[in-house]
Design an enzyme around this catalytic site. Structure first.
Site, PDB file in Angstrom:
ATOM      1  N   ASP A 190       0.829  -1.207   0.000  1.00 23.91           N
ATOM      2  CA  ASP A 190       0.000   0.000   0.000  1.00 23.91           C
ATOM      3  C   ASP A 190       0.864   1.258   0.000  1.00 23.91           C
ATOM      4  O   ASP A 190       1.971   1.261   0.536  1.00 23.91           O
ATOM      5  CB  ASP A 190      -0.918  -0.020   1.238  1.00 23.91           C
ATOM      6  N   HIS A 197       2.091   3.603  -9.131  1.00 18.36           N
ATOM      7  CA  HIS A 197       1.868   2.180  -9.413  1.00 18.36           C
ATOM      8  C   HIS A 197       3.037   1.594 -10.217  1.00 18.36           C
ATOM      9  O   HIS A 197       3.473   0.476  -9.964  1.00 18.36           O
ATOM     10  CB  HIS A 197       0.548   1.977 -10.167  1.00 18.36           C
ATOM     11  N   LEU A 202      10.903 -20.286  -5.122  1.00 16.99           N
ATOM     12  CA  LEU A 202       9.894 -19.476  -4.425  1.00 16.99           C
ATOM     13  C   LEU A 202       8.509 -19.650  -5.068  1.00 16.99           C
ATOM     14  O   LEU A 202       8.378 -19.615  -6.289  1.00 16.99           O
ATOM     15  CB  LEU A 202      10.301 -18.005  -4.516  1.00 16.99           C
TER      16      LEU A 202
END
Ligand code: IPE
Ligand code: IPE
Ligand code: MG
Length: 254
Positions: free
Chosen positions: A24, A41, A135
């Protein structure tokens, strides 16, 4: 055997196996620089790349990133469109590298709301990287914790209706097998950047015993040093899972 049974390994580990992040603060990062929100963004994507790399280097098994919530559709149409376009272009650009690095990419959330093109890209990415053993990167897109739980309930109801499940057999363990990420270790560490201290309908079920870390750092400023700070904080926590601190100390000393 210890009375703490199967939670022993989670009590004793000083490094998380699974990290879940609410990324955020992109909009505020941009505004602070006099830039439009999209610039935040785009900068946020760079932080994603840094954190995926840092997780790989720290031997983290799974990383779940909240990319777009089921409530983010409420944003202005132009911002939603920008986020979708960024999602597509980022996936296209990054998938090869992720695959080369052994990352297994998957998506959680209701993908039926996305464009056919994006859905296809998601399917292809999962198919390409599904066999990788490095991962696991779970991207939460059009995800909501309540959606996840409602879907799990629906799946159980379908099995009951088909006569394959006795309602008396529905317990936390059984329901837990129907929610997203059920095949991964539960998140050990939750990180939210951007200063807000709320869950915003992220992993409601899965975070039951997760350590919660909140930082004022805005997501585009997050990097491997910030992750290291969160990992150090995590290592200093005493996880108890309902036990007493003395029990945990005894177990650690054993
Ligand atoms: C997080 O940053 C990214 C998404 C929700 C897609 P925000 O866009 O929420 O940034 P702030 O909270 O407005 O600063
Ligand atoms: C949560 O952030 C969702 C994502 C990071 C994708 P928001 O910025 O949407 O959360 P609220 O609305 O401030 O709670
Ligand atoms: Mg926000």
């Amino acid at each position: 055997m210890s009375e703490l049974g199967h939670i022993d390994s989670r009590l004793l580990a000083d490094r998380p196996r699974h990290i879940a992040i609410i990324m955020d603060g992109n909009g505020r990062w941009a505004r602070a620089r006099g830039l439009p929100r999209p610039a935040g963004h785009r900068e946020g994507v760079k932080a994603v790349r840094r954190v995926v790399e840092a997780c790989r280097q720290n031997g983290i098994e799974a990383l779940t990133l909240f990319a777009f919530s089921s409530e983010n559709w409420r944003r202005p149409r132009t911002e939603v469109k920008l986020l979708m376009d960024l999602f597509i272009s980022t996936l296209k650009r990054e998938v090869r590298d992720l695959h080369a690095n052994g990352v297994r990419v998957r998506f959680i959330g209701d993908r039926t709301a996305f464009s056919p093109r994006l859905q296809q890209l998601m399917d292809e990415t999962e198919a390409l990287t599904g066999g990788n053993e490095g991962l696991t990167l779970a991207i939460a897109a059009n995800y909501g914790g309540r959606w996840d739980l409602a879907r799990a309930a629906r799946r159980l109801a379908e099995q009951v209706a088909a006569g394959a499940l006795d309602p008396a057999g529905i317990d936390p363990d059984r329901l837990g097998r129907e929610v997203s990420l059920a095949d991964l270790p539960e998140p050990d560490l939750f990180i939210r950047t951007g200063g807000e201290q709320r869950i915003s309908n992220f992993l409601l079920w899965q975070l039951a015993y997760t350590e919660l870390y909140f930082t004022d750092i805005l997501w585009p400023d997050f990097d491997q040093d910030r992750l290291a700070e969160a990992l150090a904080w995590f290592a200093g926590r005493q996880r108890r899972f309902g036990c007493t601190g003395e029990q945990v100390e005894q177990l650690k000393g054993a």
